[in-house]
Write an enzyme that holds these catalytic residues in place. Sequence first.
Site, PDB file in Angstrom:
ATOM      1  N   ALA A   1       0.872  -1.172   0.000  1.00  0.00           N
ATOM      2  CA  ALA A   1       0.000   0.000   0.000  1.00  0.00           C
ATOM      3  C   ALA A   1       0.911   1.224   0.000  1.00  0.00           C
ATOM      4  CB  ALA A   1      -0.900  -0.032   1.229  1.00  0.00           C
TER       5      ALA A   1
ATOM      6  N   GLY B   1       0.637  -4.780   0.967  1.00  0.00           N
ATOM      7  CA  GLY B   1      -0.614  -4.807   0.208  1.00  0.00           C
ATOM      8  C   GLY B   1      -0.461  -5.385  -1.187  1.00  0.00           C
TER       9      GLY B   1
ATOM     10  N   GLU C   1      -0.680  -8.984  -0.614  1.00  0.00           N
ATOM     11  CA  GLU C   1      -2.077  -9.271  -0.245  1.00  0.00           C
ATOM     12  C   GLU C   1      -2.980  -9.250  -1.473  1.00  0.00           C
ATOM     13  OE1 GLU C   1      -1.721  -6.207   2.857  1.00  0.00           O
ATOM     14  OE2 GLU C   1      -2.650  -7.678   4.182  1.00  0.00           O
TER      15      GLU C   1
ATOM     16  N   GLU D   1       5.015  -5.132   7.143  1.00  0.00           N
ATOM     17  CA  GLU D   1       4.307  -4.041   7.827  1.00  0.00           C
ATOM     18  C   GLU D   1       4.842  -3.788   9.231  1.00  0.00           C
ATOM     19  OE1 GLU D   1       2.870  -6.306   5.906  1.00  0.00           O
ATOM     20  OE2 GLU D   1       1.259  -5.396   4.729  1.00  0.00           O
TER      21      GLU D   1
END
Length: 256
Positions: free
Chosen positions: A65, A108, A111, A131
């Site tokens: 992300a 992300g 993911e 993360e």
Amino acid sequence: MNYQTLLTDELDGIGLITLNRPEALNAINTALIDELSTALDYCERSPTIGCILITGGDKVFAAGADVKEMSELCYPETYLDDYLSRLDRVAQRRKPIIAAVAGHALGGGFELALMCDFIIAAENARFGLPEVKLGVIPGAGGTQRLARLAGRAKAMEMTLTGRIIDAAEAERCGVVARVVPLGELQAVSLAAASRLASQSRTAVMMIKECINRVDEGALAEGLRFERRMFHSVFATSDQKEGMRAFVDKRTARFRP
Ligand code: CAA
């Protein structure tokens, strides 16, 4: 349609979606999530598309992300906006989705690949959920989907330490379906997608739905719990320090 963060194409029954933010290593920002959602809506509606292929090209899949966008977010805004919930719509699609991964698939980005039905990886692919190094937790299903695919020990080790694994280890632990030389990734992935697109669409979609039933209820509950924890971590000073440190290109200093 013209996208800012994606390239799209349709060939031989395949909806091809290429993440396209090379300056940020395809980091997933709000614009990319929105455009991906629109592109997938189109593929789902199209009578000629039988399979969707998501790739990032041959250098990077997605480095996570977008930390720069996230660094100033606060709680409860993350909760009120249900931040990142729209990304999980990738996993709710009915047509089959293959992820073709070269280079880094982190946070992300990993993911997103895990939301697809299976991953074909190039030998240079690298997977991780780093993360924790930013003072936060995975927030787009990583804890839940990785634990289911790779088992509890591998998921714990990778998420608690942030260790990145290579394509061979990812194949050994069940995260990826196949590993191929980088030069063959595109051809092999397109051939697989084309094979799926030429099968009975009903049978393919029914098989996907059946396999997803394996632990749908428990997964949905786990995803909701993870997302709420992810939202609330934006109330901590560790999230502020971890993400600012990334933006400032320094090592984070977390309080004991
Ligand atoms: N968000 C925003 N920008 C990012 C980014 C990210 N996740 N990852 C890389 N970039 C940017 C860098 O800031 C840099 O931009 P500038 O040129 O403006 O400085 C550019 O992309 C190139 O990156 P690097 O110089 O770092 O490239 P590198 O080859 O030296 O390193 C890398 C590559 C190892 C992937 C490194 O970029 C990296 O570690 N990225 C962050 C990985 C990460 O922590 N991901 C998790 C994000 S949090 C998350 O995803 C939460 C969630 O669960 C949803």
